[in-house]
Every structure is written in structure tokens, then in C-alpha cells.
Scaffold this active site. Structure first.
Site, PDB file in Angstrom:
ATOM      1  N   CYS A   1       0.867  -1.174   0.000  1.00 43.23           N
ATOM      2  CA  CYS A   1       0.000   0.000   0.000  1.00 43.23           C
ATOM      3  C   CYS A   1       0.904   1.224   0.000  1.00 43.23           C
ATOM      4  CB  CYS A   1      -0.915   0.007   1.227  1.00 43.23           C
ATOM      5  SG  CYS A   1      -1.990   1.461   1.297  1.00 43.23           S
TER       6      CYS A   1
ATOM      7  N   GLU B   1      -3.826   1.413  -6.298  1.00 40.05           N
ATOM      8  CA  GLU B   1      -2.853   0.430  -6.747  1.00 40.05           C
ATOM      9  C   GLU B   1      -2.707   0.599  -8.254  1.00 40.05           C
ATOM     10  OE1 GLU B   1      -0.032  -1.200  -6.271  1.00 40.05           O
ATOM     11  OE2 GLU B   1      -1.012  -1.847  -4.409  1.00 40.05           O
TER      12      GLU B   1
END
Length: 219
Positions: free
Chosen positions: A2, A102
Site C-alpha cells: 500500500c 494500486e
């Protein structure tokens, strides 16, 4: 992994939801490593809501050089690694967010997607925190986000994902008395994932200098 996320809810919502008087937070659409995040800890009697700097500097570190490599901690080894083992025992926090980004490779090109829980106004990453003091005596509170293998929803995008705690388990994560790190790892492994969805966004989000609603717009 992340490496970028959002927290777009405002102060009014945060004050009401967490029952606190003061919240110093402006909606952010592109939170990047080394920037401030909003986190919740438990001080032994009540919850405390405040800012931490994203990118862990262990209390024993000689300098800040490792922090850019410590934005995430792998759940699978967090109970063994020197940087995280002690923190798994009693320095656990909730890092607040309402989506994360992402990048997925499509036809040789990396395209950003925004991943979010359709049924939640916010969620919490399972985080670890520590307090470090620099040579000038300044104390800095930093944190890292736990990650794990991606579930079926996220795996087509990336092989890793952040650990997101269901609402009913958030308090347990920070309330626990000192526990064995391996016990906490197993506890997290037994927690079910919350439903997630995603959509493609513009490469505008690629630059952390860009921080406005354009970052979360569908393309």
C-alpha cells in the site's frame, strides 16, 4: 503493498464518529509516504485520535534513512522482524482511510485504480507505530501499514494488499493488553476481509503533488 491512499471525510464527521472535540485534518485525496496520516491509538483508558508520519522509524534507529522502506510491514513476518515484533505486542494503531490506490499493468502500461469499500464511509488499516527522537531532541511519531497476500478481489490488480479491519474488530486491535506477537498475527489472520470494489482513475494521481478531487474521478 500500500503506497498511496485517501481520507476525504471532513473534521465534522470525524469529531462525531470518534466522539472527540478537536480534529486537525483536511480531506486528502493522495496521501503519500512521509506525509501525515490520521491514526487512532488507545492510551490504556480511552482512544486518542491524531496525526502520525507515514513511514516507520524504529525507536532504536540511528537516523531516518530507513523510513521510505518501512511504509508497509508484512503480516507474515511482523512477529519476527526486529523493527515490528515489539510493536505487535502493544504499539498497534488504526490508520484511517476511505480508499487506496494500486497500479495494474495493462498492455505494458501501468494504470492506477482506486480501491474502496462500497458500504463504508471510512475504514481502518491495521497499523504499527513507534516514537523516535532525532539528534536535536525532537520526538517524531511514525507508523507503518500491515499488508498480506491479496484476496480474490485484489489479486488481479496486485499480489499484496493492506490489512483492513472490519468495523467490529477495530477496537479489539488497539484495546488488547500486551500480547505475544505471534498471537496477534494469528488473530489478524482469522479476521475476515471487508467487501471491496475498484475503478480506474487518471494518471493524475501518480504525482503526490496532486491532491484534489480529480484524483478519485473515474476514467
Amino acid at each position: 503493498m500500500c503506497g498511496r491512499f485517501t481520507l476525504t471525510v471532513g473534521e465534522r464527521f470525524l469529531k462525531q464518529h470518534f466522539n472527540v472535540d478537536n480534529v486537525d485534518w483536511d480531506p486528502s485525496y493522495n496521501i503519500a509516504p512521509t506525509q501525515d496520516v490520521l491514526a487512532v491509538v488507545h492510551d490504556g483508558s480511552s482512544n486518542r485520535l491524531g496525526k502520525m508520519s507515514w513511514g516507520l522509524i524504529p525507536s532504536w534507529a540511528k537516523d531516518e534513512s530507513m523510513r521510505s522502506k518501512m511504509i508497509n510491514a508484512r503480516l507474515e513476518t511482523a512477529d519476527e522482524k526486529p523493527s515490528f515484533k515489539r510493536l505487535m505486542t502493544k504499539r498497534r494503531c488504526l490508520i484511517l482511510a476511505d480508499s487506496f490506490y494500486e497500479w495494474v499493468k495493462v498492455d505494458g502500461e501501468k494504470k492506477p485504480v482506486r480501491i474502496y469499500p462500497p458500504d463504508h464511509d471510512y475504514f481502518a488499516f491495521a497499523g504499527l507505530w513507534d516514537r523516535w527522537q532525532n539528534s536535536a531532541g525532537e520526538k517524531i511519531v511514525t507508523c507503518t501499514i500491515l499488508t498480506k497476500e491479496a484476496n480474490d478481489t485484489i489479486e488481479p490488480i496486485h499480489h499484496r494488499m493492506p490489512v483492513i479491519l472490519p468495523r467490529e474488530y477495530e477496537q479489539d486491535w488497539i484495546d488488547f493488553e500486551a500480547k505475544e506477537p505471534s498471537e496477534m498475527k494469528e488473530w489478524v489472520n482469522d479476521v475476515s476481509d471487508i467487501p471491496l470494489d475498484y475503478y480506474e482513475v487518471s494518471t493524475y494521481v501518480n504525482s503526490p503533488r496532486n491532491n484534489d478531487e480529480t484524483c478519485i474521478e473515474k476514467v
